[in-house]
Design a protein around this motif. Structure first.
Motif, PDB file in Angstrom:
ATOM      1  N   UNK A   1       8.793   6.599  -5.709  1.00 42.84           N
ATOM      2  CA  UNK A   1       9.684   6.215  -4.618  1.00 42.84           C
ATOM      3  C   UNK A   1       9.077   5.048  -3.841  1.00 42.84           C
ATOM      4  N   UNK A   2       7.778   5.114  -3.586  1.00 44.78           N
ATOM      5  CA  UNK A   2       7.088   4.022  -2.906  1.00 44.78           C
ATOM      6  C   UNK A   2       7.100   2.741  -3.719  1.00 44.78           C
ATOM      7  N   UNK A   3       6.909   2.867  -5.027  1.00 46.77           N
ATOM      8  CA  UNK A   3       6.937   1.687  -5.901  1.00 46.77           C
ATOM      9  C   UNK A   3       8.303   0.997  -5.865  1.00 46.77           C
TER      10      UNK A   3
ATOM     11  N   UNK B   1       0.868  -1.176   0.000  1.00 51.06           N
ATOM     12  CA  UNK B   1       0.000   0.000   0.000  1.00 51.06           C
ATOM     13  C   UNK B   1       0.908   1.229   0.000  1.00 51.06           C
ATOM     14  N   UNK B   2       0.837   1.998  -1.066  1.00 53.59           N
ATOM     15  CA  UNK B   2       1.722   3.147  -1.234  1.00 53.59           C
ATOM     16  C   UNK B   2       0.941   4.436  -1.004  1.00 53.59           C
ATOM     17  N   UNK B   3       1.481   5.258  -0.097  1.00 49.47           N
ATOM     18  CA  UNK B   3       0.812   6.508   0.261  1.00 49.47           C
ATOM     19  C   UNK B   3       1.810   7.662   0.167  1.00 49.47           C
ATOM     20  N   UNK B   4       1.673   8.519  -0.849  1.00 47.30           N
ATOM     21  CA  UNK B   4       2.484   9.734  -0.864  1.00 47.30           C
ATOM     22  C   UNK B   4       1.941  10.706   0.189  1.00 47.30           C
ATOM     23  N   UNK B   5       2.843  11.298   0.951  1.00 48.42           N
ATOM     24  CA  UNK B   5       2.439  12.167   2.066  1.00 48.42           C
ATOM     25  C   UNK B   5       3.062  13.547   1.874  1.00 48.42           C
TER      26      UNK B   5
ATOM     27  N   UNK C   1      -1.350  -1.286  -4.045  1.00 47.17           N
ATOM     28  CA  UNK C   1      -2.562  -0.545  -3.698  1.00 47.17           C
ATOM     29  C   UNK C   1      -2.148   0.915  -3.571  1.00 47.17           C
ATOM     30  N   UNK C   2      -2.771   1.786  -4.349  1.00 50.86           N
ATOM     31  CA  UNK C   2      -2.494   3.215  -4.243  1.00 50.86           C
ATOM     32  C   UNK C   2      -3.518   3.842  -3.317  1.00 50.86           C
TER      33      UNK C   2
END
Length: 117
Positions: free
Chosen positions: A76-78, A6-10, A87-88
């Motif tokens: 970066x998360x990928x 689960x990738x979450x840009x913050x 999961x985006x």
């Protein structure tokens, strides 16, 4: 068992980040990793929340050194992801308690699926 990344840009998020993270940590019967990518936020409140989750099982916190906006933060998360499926998520999303379980169930029923919405 299917594993989700689960990738979450913050970036500069006020109050919703905790709700999202807690909804992911509360997932029932799911294998996942939560990747929180700070896009060089300047608000101390954001860093304070992220620090709270550092070191927790299933959580990776990544701090970018420069702001790259949502696309670079997501990339970066990928790069850090190790799950079978991505999961985006956005900071203001909330997952229902069985969301990942239901997705894994569908994937186990039909392993040919590449995309679930």
């Amino acid at each position: 068992m299917v594993e989700f990344s689960i990738i979450v840009p913050v970036y500069q998020v006020k109050k919703y980040l905790k709700r999202l993270v807690n909804s992911v940590l509360a997932q029932d019967n799911a294998t996942y990793e939560l990747i929180l990518v700070d896009d060089c936020s300047t608000w101390d409140s954001v860093r304070k929340v992220l620090k709270k989750y550092e070191g927790k099982a299933k959580v990776k916190v990544i701090y970018r050194e420069e702001n790259g906006h949502i696309s670079r933060a997501t990339n970066t998360g990928l790069q850090a992801a190790s799950g079978d499926f991505i999961v985006f998520s956005d900071c203001d999303d909330v997952l229902s308690e069985h969301a990942l379980y239901e997705m894994a169930l569908k994937l186990n029923e039909n392993p040919e699926l590449d995309f679930i919405y």
